[in-house]
Design an enzyme around this catalytic site. Structure first.
Site, PDB file in Angstrom:
ATOM      1  N   ASN A 134       4.580   7.732   3.816  1.00 42.25           N
ATOM      2  CA  ASN A 134       3.656   7.224   2.628  1.00 42.25           C
ATOM      3  C   ASN A 134       2.339   8.466   3.322  1.00 42.25           C
ATOM      4  O   ASN A 134       1.947   9.306   3.598  1.00 42.25           O
ATOM      5  CB  ASN A 134       3.213   6.189   2.971  1.00 42.25           C
ATOM      6  CG  ASN A 134       2.572   5.697   4.399  1.00 42.25           C
ATOM      7  OD1 ASN A 134       1.897   6.795   5.652  1.00 42.25           O
ATOM      8  ND2 ASN A 134       1.148   4.879   4.100  1.00 42.25           N
ATOM      9  N   PRO A 135       0.974   7.841   1.916  1.00 48.36           N
ATOM     10  CA  PRO A 135       0.060   9.048   2.115  1.00 48.36           C
ATOM     11  C   PRO A 135      -0.160  10.012   3.421  1.00 48.36           C
ATOM     12  O   PRO A 135      -1.155  10.216   3.702  1.00 48.36           O
ATOM     13  CB  PRO A 135      -0.899   8.681   0.787  1.00 48.36           C
ATOM     14  CG  PRO A 135      -0.108   7.626  -0.101  1.00 48.36           C
ATOM     15  CD  PRO A 135       0.840   7.187   0.783  1.00 48.36           C
ATOM     16  N   CYS A 136      -0.806   8.642   3.842  1.00 48.49           N
ATOM     17  CA  CYS A 136      -2.097   9.128   5.484  1.00 48.49           C
ATOM     18  C   CYS A 136      -0.401   8.847   6.230  1.00 48.49           C
ATOM     19  O   CYS A 136      -0.898   9.657   7.472  1.00 48.49           O
ATOM     20  CB  CYS A 136      -2.729   8.250   5.593  1.00 48.49           C
ATOM     21  SG  CYS A 136      -3.866   7.408   4.098  1.00 48.49           S
ATOM     22  N   ALA A 146       0.701  -1.459   0.005  1.00 53.82           N
ATOM     23  CA  ALA A 146       0.241  -0.041   0.283  1.00 53.82           C
ATOM     24  C   ALA A 146       0.906   1.516  -0.107  1.00 53.82           C
ATOM     25  O   ALA A 146       0.272   2.411  -0.136  1.00 53.82           O
ATOM     26  CB  ALA A 146      -1.184   0.348   1.249  1.00 53.82           C
ATOM     27  N   GLU A 176       1.544   7.133   8.003  1.00 50.43           N
ATOM     28  CA  GLU A 176       1.662   6.191   8.994  1.00 50.43           C
ATOM     29  C   GLU A 176       3.254   5.563   8.938  1.00 50.43           C
ATOM     30  O   GLU A 176       3.595   4.346  10.094  1.00 50.43           O
ATOM     31  CB  GLU A 176       0.483   4.692   9.627  1.00 50.43           C
ATOM     32  CG  GLU A 176       0.389   4.076   8.025  1.00 50.43           C
ATOM     33  CD  GLU A 176      -0.346   4.844   6.883  1.00 50.43           C
ATOM     34  OE1 GLU A 176      -0.459   5.971   7.115  1.00 50.43           O
ATOM     35  OE2 GLU A 176      -1.097   3.931   6.356  1.00 50.43           O
ATOM     36  N   PRO A 200      -4.377   3.673   9.102  1.00 48.63           N
ATOM     37  CA  PRO A 200      -6.267   4.597   9.016  1.00 48.63           C
ATOM     38  C   PRO A 200      -6.906   3.041   8.774  1.00 48.63           C
ATOM     39  O   PRO A 200      -7.532   3.502   9.699  1.00 48.63           O
ATOM     40  CB  PRO A 200      -5.978   5.212   8.156  1.00 48.63           C
ATOM     41  CG  PRO A 200      -5.096   5.531   7.347  1.00 48.63           C
ATOM     42  CD  PRO A 200      -3.795   4.241   7.604  1.00 48.63           C
ATOM     43  N   THR A 201      -6.734   2.157   8.170  1.00 48.19           N
ATOM     44  CA  THR A 201      -7.691   1.284   7.804  1.00 48.19           C
ATOM     45  C   THR A 201      -9.484   1.804   7.622  1.00 48.19           C
ATOM     46  O   THR A 201     -10.210   1.474   8.083  1.00 48.19           O
ATOM     47  CB  THR A 201      -7.881   0.017   9.181  1.00 48.19           C
ATOM     48  OG1 THR A 201      -8.413   1.076  10.190  1.00 48.19           O
ATOM     49  CG2 THR A 201      -6.823  -0.195   9.481  1.00 48.19           C
ATOM     50  N   GLY A 202      -8.900   2.551   6.142  1.00 51.09           N
ATOM     51  CA  GLY A 202     -10.362   3.281   5.762  1.00 51.09           C
ATOM     52  C   GLY A 202     -11.713   2.445   5.267  1.00 51.09           C
ATOM     53  O   GLY A 202     -12.665   2.209   5.828  1.00 51.09           O
TER      54      GLY A 202
HETATM   55  P1  ADP Z   1      -7.168   0.214   3.799  1.00 49.43           P
HETATM   56  O1  ADP Z   1      -8.340   0.262   4.766  1.00 49.43           O
HETATM   57  O2  ADP Z   1      -8.086   0.464   2.322  1.00 49.43           O
HETATM   58  O3  ADP Z   1      -5.702  -0.684   3.319  1.00 49.43           O
HETATM   59  P2  ADP Z   1      -5.849   2.520   4.515  1.00 49.43           P
HETATM   60  O4  ADP Z   1      -6.514   3.407   4.980  1.00 49.43           O
HETATM   61  O5  ADP Z   1      -5.617   1.799   6.383  1.00 49.43           O
HETATM   62  O6  ADP Z   1      -6.067   1.437   3.564  1.00 49.43           O
HETATM   63  O7  ADP Z   1      -4.761   3.147   4.470  1.00 49.43           O
HETATM   64  C1  ADP Z   1      -3.276   2.521   4.159  1.00 49.43           C
HETATM   65  C2  ADP Z   1      -2.313   2.964   3.302  1.00 49.43           C
HETATM   66  O8  ADP Z   1      -2.522   2.689   2.244  1.00 49.43           O
HETATM   67  C3  ADP Z   1      -2.094   4.935   3.006  1.00 49.43           C
HETATM   68  O9  ADP Z   1      -1.413   5.580   3.642  1.00 49.43           O
HETATM   69  C4  ADP Z   1      -2.650   4.799   1.739  1.00 49.43           C
HETATM   70  O10 ADP Z   1      -0.465   4.134   1.084  1.00 49.43           O
HETATM   71  C5  ADP Z   1      -2.645   3.667   1.175  1.00 49.43           C
HETATM   72  N1  ADP Z   1      -4.129   3.819  -0.108  1.00 49.43           N
HETATM   73  C6  ADP Z   1      -4.760   4.525   1.401  1.00 49.43           C
HETATM   74  N2  ADP Z   1      -5.482   4.758   0.196  1.00 49.43           N
HETATM   75  C7  ADP Z   1      -5.606   5.113  -1.021  1.00 49.43           C
HETATM   76  C8  ADP Z   1      -6.684   5.399  -2.042  1.00 49.43           C
HETATM   77  N3  ADP Z   1      -7.242   5.317  -2.434  1.00 49.43           N
HETATM   78  N4  ADP Z   1      -4.810   5.243  -3.056  1.00 49.43           N
HETATM   79  C9  ADP Z   1      -3.986   4.829  -2.832  1.00 49.43           C
HETATM   80  N5  ADP Z   1      -3.353   4.626  -1.982  1.00 49.43           N
HETATM   81  C10 ADP Z   1      -4.182   3.725  -1.379  1.00 49.43           C
END
Ligand code: ADP
Length: 565
Positions: free
Chosen positions: A267-269, A85, A271, A414-416
């Site tokens: 990375n983007p978020c 990721a 962490e 974040p585990t969005g």
């Molecule tokens: P998920 O729950 O989908 O695994 P997270 O919200 O935990 O993702 O985010 C973890 C990392 O995944 C982020 O810091 C970023 O590096 C990557 N990521 C999250 N969303 C995106 C997206 N829309 N496009 C590209 N990379 C993403």
């Protein structure tokens, strides 16, 4: 397997395999089977127990006690299957450098990963361009090109597209960078953060000036008053949420492999600090699934940590990397980031309010347990498979240090999307609301917190009217007929003081190798001074970075680039 309605929606839309007509051709069970089987393929490089580990992985995933980051769920078993990721790419101060990196970022984005960049090496606006005799347009102008490219690429990709843009506080264009997102149209595909140095924090403390440096010449480019720049940072963050801060010298002091490079971005978020060309695979344990009969089942948690570490280490070996340079770097340090989700749910199940002293203590206890267990598991793997190749010269290359398979083992993401799939609270965040309407892909769903609903029924304060009121308000503060103990237990993000949000982040950070994703929520009425106080407190408390969000503030970007929006 118990999957919620929302989980099924997200899985069908983005994760389950589809045929060429876009019809879903696998069940969630088959999806977990695909992930377990393809990751366990790595076991064949090391022994003959691939079938055994495939079963263990399947059991762990399908019970929703652990999930790997989205790219692994989406791409495992595909060819090529890019499973990580998080990435960081360097941006060199030349046209080929800038555009080669943009191309590489496009490949990463297409594969479902997110990239962080430091633009600090780019010469400032109005600096000279020797080859053309012209003048440079500066880092912010190139960030805008990256942003536009992301817009175009994401339309064909699986995810929304997420970037982190970093600029050092001592870059001459720092003020333009700080202000750029006040215009809501700018850099919508970026979270931006300032790389804050210790020298700057010292100047800020002393209410003095600090030096700007032209990265092309390495020479001084003037001085600014630290306090005035801080005022600008706070004004932008109050208005839009950006920029966040990354305490770059602190990150580098914790760099496990200084001989392999230094950190300039996350990375983007936020962490995951990474070296240029480094990647990381993340995975999260669902803490809510590790509570049995009102107590934490540490035996089960310990077993799951060990299997999860092995799963993540295997992921590195079966991954198809978007670039050879990234493959070399990731296989050199073998960083994995095991973290948690469902923390707020766990606290509810244990009857501990999120902002209670006991919760901060428990955060340290749980994360310390996970860090220790993950290092033990990584050591056991090192005995079987060897230490990570860049081990010599790393901080672990010393007497009495563990011999690890992975340069880092823990990260809190974040585990969005993962938390939607596992139907638990996200990362280490408090509950955002007890009831809300949520747009999952295209449909509107009303959600009520399942633990609150259950408690209301058990304790006899459930009624349709009361729930309508909770739905209207989102929290319990002014709802009559609910015991005060219950109100305290279910406090939501905006009822929790910013300093308690930060305390929780700091508690988890203490036992996390990489960094912690957390949004410090502020109520709409919060003042700029509250943002300033939060930023200073995060530094004081040992956090590696900070992101604030004032409720209702105008914002171009979401901190979390969730797939459900
Ligand atoms: P998920 O729950 O989908 O695994 P997270 O919200 O935990 O993702 O985010 C973890 C990392 O995944 C982020 O810091 C970023 O590096 C990557 N990521 C999250 N969303 C995106 C997206 N829309 N496009 C590209 N990379 C993403």
């Amino acid at each position: 397997m118990e999957l919620s309605e929302n989980a099924l929606k997200v899985l069908r839309a983005r994760y389950l395999l589809k045929d060429e007509q876009g019809r879903v051709i696998e069940s969630p069970r088959e999806m977990f089977g695909r992930i377990a089987r393809s990751v366990a393929e790595a076991e064949k490089f090391y022994g003959d127990r691939a079938c055994y580990w495939e079963e263990r992985f399947y059991e762990l995933l399908s019970s929703l006690r652990f999930l790997p980051n989205s790219p692994t769920i989406m791409n495992a078993g595909k060819s090529p299957g890019q499973l990580a990721a998080c990435f960081v790419l360097p941006v060199e101060d030349s046209m080929p450098g800038i555009f080669d990196t943009l191309k590489n970022a496009a490949l990463i984005l297409q594969s479902g990963g997110g990239t962080g960049f430091s633009f600090s090496r780019l010469r400032p606006k109005a600096d000279i361009v020797r080859s053309t005799g012209g003048i440079a347009s500066g880092p912010v102008s190139f960030m805008k090109i990256y942003n536009t490219a992301t817009d175009v690429i994401k339309q064909g990709g699986a995810r929304r597209g997420a970037n982190m843009g970093i600029l050092r506080i001592d870059h001459p264009d720092v003020l333009e960078f700080i202000r750029v997102k006040r215009d809501a149209k700018e850099l919508a595909n970026f979270n931006i953060s300032l790389a804050i140095t210790d020298a700057y924090m010292e100047a800020l403390r002393a209410d003095g000036e600090y030096q700007l440096v032209n990265p092309r010449t390495g020479k001084s480019a003037g001085r600014l008053r630290a306090g005035e720049v801080f005022g600008e940072i706070v004004a932008s963050a109050w208005e839009t949420g950006d920029p966040g801060l990354v305490f770059i010298d602190r990150l580098n002091r914790a760099n496990p492999t200084p001989a392999a490079g230094s950190f300039e971005s996350t990375n983007p978020c936020g962490e995951q600090p990474l070296l240029p060309y480094e990647a990381c695979v993340l995975g999260s344990l669902n803490l809510a699934a590790h509570v049995k009969g009102g107590v934490i089942d540490y035996d089960a948690l310990g077993r799951d940590v060990a299997v999860a570490v092995r799963f993540l280490d295997d992921t590195i070996d079966v991954n198809s990397y978007p670039l050879p340079a990234i493959e070399r770097m990731h296989k050199g340090n073998r960083k994995i980031g095991l973290g948690v989700m469902g923390w707020a749910d766990m606290l509810v199940l244990l009857g501990i309010p999120y902002d209670h002293e006991k919760a901060f203590r428990l955060a340290r206890e749980v994360m310390r347990f996970i860090r220790d267990a993950s290092r033990e598991a990584s050591c056991a793997l090192a005995k079987e498979r060897g230490v990570f190749p860049n081990f010599a010269g790393s901080i672990y290359d010393a007497p009495h240090m563990p011999r690890l398979r992975n340069a880092t083992t823990t990260t809190i993401a974040p585990t969005g999307t993962l938390s939607t799939i596992a139907d638990c609270s996200s990362g280490i965040e408090p509950l955002f609301a007890l009831a809300y309407k949520r747009f999952v892909l295209d449909s509107e769903l009303v959600e009520i917190n399942k633990y609150f609903l259950q408690m209301a029924k058990e304790q006899g304060f459930y009624s349709v009217e009361l729930f309508q009121e909770v739905m209207r308000r989102g929290n319990l503060r002014q709802v009559k007929g609910i015991p005060s103990r219950v109100k305290r237990l279910f406090r939501t993000a905006l009822e929790i003081l910013p300093e308690h949000h930060i305390e929780m982040q700091a508690a988890f950070q203490e036992y996390t190798d990489n960094a912690v994703s957390k949004t410090i929520n502020l109520p709409n009425r919060a003042k700029k001074e509250d943002v300033a106080r939060a930023y200073l407190l995060a530094y004081e408390k040992g956090c590696k970075g900070i992101t604030v969000f004032r409720y209702g503030a105008r914002r171009g970007t979401l901190v979390k680039f969730a797939d459900t929006d």
